[in-house]
Design a protein around this motif. Structure first.
Motif, mmCIF file in Angstrom:
data_model
loop_
_atom_site.group_PDB
_atom_site.id
_atom_site.type_symbol
_atom_site.label_atom_id
_atom_site.label_comp_id
_atom_site.label_asym_id
_atom_site.label_seq_id
_atom_site.Cartn_x
_atom_site.Cartn_y
_atom_site.Cartn_z
ATOM 1 N N GLU A 1 1.099 -1.026 0.029
ATOM 2 C CA GLU A 1 -0.062 0.173 0.034
ATOM 3 C C GLU A 1 0.906 1.227 -0.074
ATOM 4 O O GLU A 1 0.524 2.248 -0.646
ATOM 5 N N LEU A 2 1.953 1.192 0.845
ATOM 6 C CA LEU A 2 2.841 2.270 0.941
ATOM 7 C C LEU A 2 3.394 2.669 -0.644
ATOM 8 O O LEU A 2 3.704 3.807 -0.908
ATOM 9 N N ARG A 3 3.913 1.492 -1.321
ATOM 10 C CA ARG A 3 4.900 1.622 -2.580
ATOM 11 C C ARG A 3 3.373 2.331 -3.596
ATOM 12 O O ARG A 3 3.791 3.020 -4.378
ATOM 13 N N GLU A 4 2.361 1.895 -3.666
ATOM 14 C CA GLU A 4 0.994 2.173 -4.458
ATOM 15 C C GLU A 4 0.930 3.779 -4.128
ATOM 16 O O GLU A 4 0.790 4.676 -5.151
ATOM 17 N N GLY A 5 0.634 4.114 -2.874
ATOM 18 C CA GLY A 5 0.382 5.276 -2.705
ATOM 19 C C GLY A 5 1.564 6.194 -2.986
ATOM 20 O O GLY A 5 1.410 7.523 -3.497
ATOM 21 N N THR A 6 3.028 5.811 -2.688
ATOM 22 C CA THR A 6 3.815 6.664 -3.185
ATOM 23 C C THR A 6 4.050 6.984 -4.882
ATOM 24 O O THR A 6 4.198 7.997 -5.192
ATOM 25 N N GLU A 7 3.568 5.808 -5.469
ATOM 26 C CA GLU A 7 3.681 5.924 -7.078
ATOM 27 C C GLU A 7 2.658 6.945 -7.405
ATOM 28 O O GLU A 7 2.911 7.627 -8.375
#
Length: 124
Positions: free
Chosen positions: A60-66
Motif C-alpha cells: 500500500e505504501l509503494r502504491e501510494g508513493t507511486e
C-alpha cells in the motif's frame, strides 16, 4: 539514442520539486530525453530511529508513493510517453545511484537544501 535523465523526488517536500521543474524541462527538451522519476521510501530502521512506524503495509505504501509521484510529475511539461516512474525502498542515496547506473542515466537532477554554516560544519 535519446538521453536519460533521472529525477529523484522527495514526495514530502513540494519546495524541492518546485526548484527543479524548469531545469528538468530545459534538459528534457534536448534530444527529447526520457525522464525517469524516482521516489525512495526510507527503510524501516530509518523511520524507527525517528520514532515513527509504517501505518500501512509495504504494498500500500509503494502504491501510494507511486500515485503521489505521478501527481507531482504532472507539474512538469514533459510528454507522458517520455516519463517513467520508479519507487524503491531503502537508502535514498544507494537507490538513486543504483538506478542511475542501471538505466544508465546521462544526467541526474536533484534538488538540495540551500547550504548554511551548519552544512559546512556538520554535513547535510
Amino acid at each position: 539514442m535519446s538521453r536519460m535523465i533521472l529525477v529523484p523526488i522527495d514526495i514530502s517536500d513540494k519546495e524541492f520539486t518546485e526548484r527543479i521543474i524548469s531545469h528538468v524541462e530545459s534538459e528534457a527538451r534536448i534530444d527529447d530525453a526520457e525522464v525517469h522519476f524516482l521516489s525512495v521510501i526510507p527503510s524501516l530502521p530509518y523511520y524507527a530511529s525517528l520514532g515513527m512506524a509504517y501505518t500501512a503495509g509495504m504494498d500500500e505504501l509503494r502504491e501510494g508513493t507511486e500515485t503521489q509521484l505521478k501527481e507531482i510529475a504532472k507539474q512538469f511539461s514533459i510528454p507522458e510517453d517520455r516519463m517513467h516512474f520508479h519507487v524503491a525502498e531503502g537508502s535514498p542515496k544507494d537507490k538513486i545511484l543504483a538506478l542511475a547506473k542501471s538505466l544508465p542515466a546521462d544526467l541526474v537532477i536533484i534538488a538540495s537544501h540551500r547550504p548554511d554554516i551548519t552544512t559546512y560544519l556538520l554535513g547535510s
